[in-house]
Write an enzyme that holds these catalytic residues in place. Structure first.
Site, PDB file in Angstrom:
ATOM      1  N   ASN A 102      93.046  22.511  20.438  1.00  0.00           N
ATOM      2  CA  ASN A 102      92.075  23.555  20.734  1.00  0.00           C
ATOM      3  C   ASN A 102      90.689  22.915  20.669  1.00  0.00           C
ATOM      4  OD1 ASN A 102      91.862  26.312  21.464  1.00  0.00           O
ATOM      5  ND2 ASN A 102      91.121  26.818  19.409  1.00  0.00           N
ATOM      6  N   ASP A 199      84.733  32.285  17.354  1.00  0.00           N
ATOM      7  CA  ASP A 199      85.455  31.323  18.204  1.00  0.00           C
ATOM      8  C   ASP A 199      84.646  30.024  18.272  1.00  0.00           C
ATOM      9  OD1 ASP A 199      86.888  30.069  20.305  1.00  0.00           O
ATOM     10  OD2 ASP A 199      87.536  31.993  21.078  1.00  0.00           O
TER      11      ASP A 199
END
Ligand code: CA
Length: 293
Positions: A102, A199
């Site tokens: 990620n 995020d």
């Protein structure tokens, strides 16, 4: 109150992510993780070029010796932006087929830090945070991470800020830039539950943190010393994933978004979900560090 972010490219990315400005080239790099795309946006021509990598791409960073480094499904690789050639530098977690890389970014010394998570979404503790050294060796720095996400360093290089999304927190670590070691974790920012999930993250020239809110239709600005929110930019779609200052004056805030999981009704109401957005929040960012290996 700054103006809301405006659509720049109607990319309709499944999971747009990883915005980073390459000052030397005056280009914005960003990815669509699940589509396996690396995007290169030129604000002068307003053109967006796409390279198909052929596997999930968690993040992209510029490389000092040319091209970019990408964190792909099971490791780190170099990518030639002209030919599209992918060359694996080092494999990570090949024993964990359900994981993928990620978000990530380079530290002030040009090491690349990036973390992993389950392909199936939020699987508690499934991921780890890794550091790719300039010599392409890799160290596992944290275990028990769930959704490894935003990461950035303080302007004086003494602190690393890191987001494991489900914690709803930004964790600060003391940072030793000579050795690339972290210590003394503590929460410095807590995102209220009703504002979505933290995020991606970047830092501005005043040392304030900018955080993308997944499910929160905004990017917010926080003072890590006080833990207080001091500004927010509305983004007209809910799944806001990452942000990066760019442009020739580093005063344009580029914002990536996603459309994954939105049903037909939501997509009718949010036709620009997955687009690349831009805001002018009235502050400047700092140049992102290139990978030094
Ligand atoms: Ca992310």
């Amino acid at each position: 109150m700054p103006k809301a972010a405006e659509l720049v490219i109607d990319a309709k990315a499944t999971l747009g992510e990883g915005a980073i400005w390459h000052a030397q080239k005056q280009r914005l790099y960003w990815v669509d993780i699940l589509a396996g795309h690396v995007h290169i946006y030129d604000p002068v021509t307003n053109r967006n070029r796409t390279i198909e990598v052929g596997q999930p791409v968690g993040t992209v960073v510029p490389r000092r010796s040319g091209g970019v480094i990408v964190a792909v499904r099971h490791g780190f690789a170099s990518l030639d932006l002209e030919s599209g050639a992918l060359h694996v530098l080092c494999e990570v977690e090949h024993d964990l087929p359900n994981n993928r890389f990620n978000d990530g970014k380079c530290d002030p010394a040009g090491r690349l830090w990036a973390g992993t998570m389950s392909m199936h979404g939020e699987e508690p503790g499934a991921g780890s945070l890794y550091c790719l050294e300039q010599d392409h060796s890799v160290r596992r720095m944290l275990t028990g991470v769930t959704v490894s996400n935003g990461i950035v360093w303080s302007l004086d290089q003494s602190t690393m800020y890191y987001i494991d999304t489900p914690t709803l927190e930004v964790t600060a670590f003391d940072y030793d830039v000579a050795t690339g070691s972290i210590s003394r974790p503590r929460a410095v920012v807590r995102i209220p539950k009703d504002q979505g999930l933290p995020d991606g993250m970047t830092i501005d020239a005043e040392g304030m943190l900018w955080i993308a809110h997944w499910g929160g239709s905004q990017v917010s600005r926080w003072d890590p010393a006080s833990g207080q929110q001091i500004q927010a930019v509305h983004v007209p779609t809910p799944l806001v994933t990452s942000c990066a200052f760019g442009g020739s004056n580093l005063d344009e805030l580029y914002i990536t978004t996603a459309r994954i999981g939105l049903d037909e009704t939501a997509l009718r109401e949010q036709p620009h979900a997955g687009g690349l957005f831009r805001a002018y929040p009235g502050v400047r960012g700092v140049e992102a560090v290139e990978f030094a290996g």
